[in-house]
Write a protein that holds these residues in place. Structure first.
Motif, mmCIF file in Angstrom:
data_model
loop_
_atom_site.group_PDB
_atom_site.id
_atom_site.type_symbol
_atom_site.label_atom_id
_atom_site.label_comp_id
_atom_site.label_asym_id
_atom_site.label_seq_id
_atom_site.Cartn_x
_atom_site.Cartn_y
_atom_site.Cartn_z
ATOM 1 N N GLU A 152 2.943 0.108 8.527
ATOM 2 C CA GLU A 152 1.537 0.263 8.149
ATOM 3 C C GLU A 152 1.234 1.744 8.010
ATOM 4 O O GLU A 152 1.899 2.590 8.613
ATOM 5 C CB GLU A 152 0.602 -0.390 9.159
ATOM 6 N N LEU A 153 0.231 2.061 7.195
ATOM 7 C CA LEU A 153 -0.191 3.446 7.026
ATOM 8 C C LEU A 153 -1.217 3.774 8.113
ATOM 9 O O LEU A 153 -2.026 2.927 8.472
ATOM 10 C CB LEU A 153 -0.804 3.655 5.642
ATOM 11 N N GLU A 166 0.848 -1.191 0.000
ATOM 12 C CA GLU A 166 0.000 0.000 0.000
ATOM 13 C C GLU A 166 0.881 1.238 0.000
ATOM 14 O O GLU A 166 2.054 1.188 0.359
ATOM 15 C CB GLU A 166 -1.003 0.008 1.160
ATOM 16 N N ARG A 204 -4.522 4.892 9.765
ATOM 17 C CA ARG A 204 -5.902 4.854 9.268
ATOM 18 C C ARG A 204 -6.858 5.240 10.384
ATOM 19 O O ARG A 204 -6.573 5.050 11.559
ATOM 20 C CB ARG A 204 -6.259 3.460 8.762
ATOM 21 N N LYS A 219 -9.844 4.661 6.359
ATOM 22 C CA LYS A 219 -9.323 5.696 5.465
ATOM 23 C C LYS A 219 -7.921 6.109 5.925
ATOM 24 O O LYS A 219 -7.681 6.311 7.118
ATOM 25 C CB LYS A 219 -10.256 6.907 5.466
ATOM 26 N N ILE A 220 -7.006 6.237 4.961
ATOM 27 C CA ILE A 220 -5.636 6.653 5.281
ATOM 28 C C ILE A 220 -5.655 8.092 5.783
ATOM 29 O O ILE A 220 -6.276 8.969 5.171
ATOM 30 C CB ILE A 220 -4.717 6.506 4.054
ATOM 31 N N LYS A 256 -3.878 11.105 5.863
ATOM 32 C CA LYS A 256 -2.768 11.827 5.255
ATOM 33 C C LYS A 256 -2.290 12.975 6.150
ATOM 34 O O LYS A 256 -1.136 13.364 6.081
ATOM 35 C CB LYS A 256 -3.151 12.328 3.861
ATOM 36 N N ALA A 285 0.743 5.855 0.063
ATOM 37 C CA ALA A 285 0.071 7.155 0.131
ATOM 38 C C ALA A 285 1.115 8.202 -0.214
ATOM 39 O O ALA A 285 2.278 8.099 0.191
ATOM 40 C CB ALA A 285 -0.500 7.408 1.521
#
Length: 170
Positions: free
Chosen positions: A152-153, A99, A155, A160-161, A163, A101
Motif C-alpha cells: 500500500e502507498l 495505485e 497516506r 493523500k499519498i 510522497k 506514485a
C-alpha cells in the motif's frame, strides 16, 4: 470580448508561447483576474496579464488542453523535463496497477531520475513489464529507472499519498 472570456496559453521558461504539442507552463487570464491571495497565501507569477496556474501542459492539434502535472513537481533528468503525474497516469492505465506514485530522486549521472511506487494485483507484473508499458506509451526518458512494489502507498489521515515518506524509502 466579455470580461469572463478566458485566455489560456502555454509558455516556455522565457514567457514565450510554445508550439502546439509541446509542453510548457499553463497561464490563464480574463478581465476578472484577481491580484493575489489574501492571508499570506502563495503568490502566482503573472506574464502579460496572464497568471500561472501552477500546472504544466500542452495543447493538441484540436486545441484540447492536456495537463501533465504541477510545475513544482517537474524534475530535470539528463536535460529532459519529466512530470511524475504523466508517468503516474500512464502506469495507472496498466491492467495490474491498482495505485501508483512517482517521485524524482537524486542521481549522480542524470541529476534526478524518476522512481515509481506501485500497488498491483495478481498476477503480479515484473518491473520490466511495467517499464515496457511506459516505454510503449511515453518517451524513453520518462521510463522510471526503478519501480518499487508496495502492499500500500503511505497516506495521511485524509487519504493523500505522502510522497515525502516515499522519498525516504530504500
Amino acid at each position: 470580448k466579455p470580461p469572463w472570456a478566458t485566455v489560456v496559453k502555454i509558455l516556455d521558461p522565457d514567457g514565450r508561447e510554445v508550439p502546439t504539442g509541446e509542453s510548457g507552463r499553463i497561464f490563464v487570464g480574463n478581465g476578472m483576474l484577481f491580484e493575489g491571495y489574501t492571508g499570506g497565501g502563495e503568490s502566482k507569477e503573472v506574464i502579460d496579464g496572464l497568471m500561472s496556474s501552477g500546472d504544466v501542459g500542452r495543447f493538441d492539434e484540436a486545441g484540447r488542453l492536456y495537463v501533465g502535472g504541477r510545475d513544482d513537481e517537474m524534475i530535470v533528468s539528463g536535460g529532459e523535463n519529466v512530470f511524475p503525474q504523466e508517468v503516474e497516469d500512464c502506469l495507472s492505465r496498466h491492467e495490474s496497477v491498482v495505485e501508483v506514485a512517482a517521485i524524482g530522486v537524486d542521481d549522480d549521472q542524470f541529476g534526478k531520475r524518476l522512481k515509481a511506487f506501485v500497488v498491483v494485483t495478481e498476477p503480479k507484473p515484473s518491473e520490466d513489464d511495467l517499464k515496457d508499458w511506459v516505454r510503449q506509451n511515453l518517451a524513453r526518458f520518462k521510463v522510471p529507472r526503478e519501480i518499487v512494489f508496495l502492499d500500500e502507498l503511505p497516506r495521511n489521515a485524509i487519504g493523500k499519498i505522502l510522497k515525502r515518506e516515499l522519498a525516504e524509502h530504500d
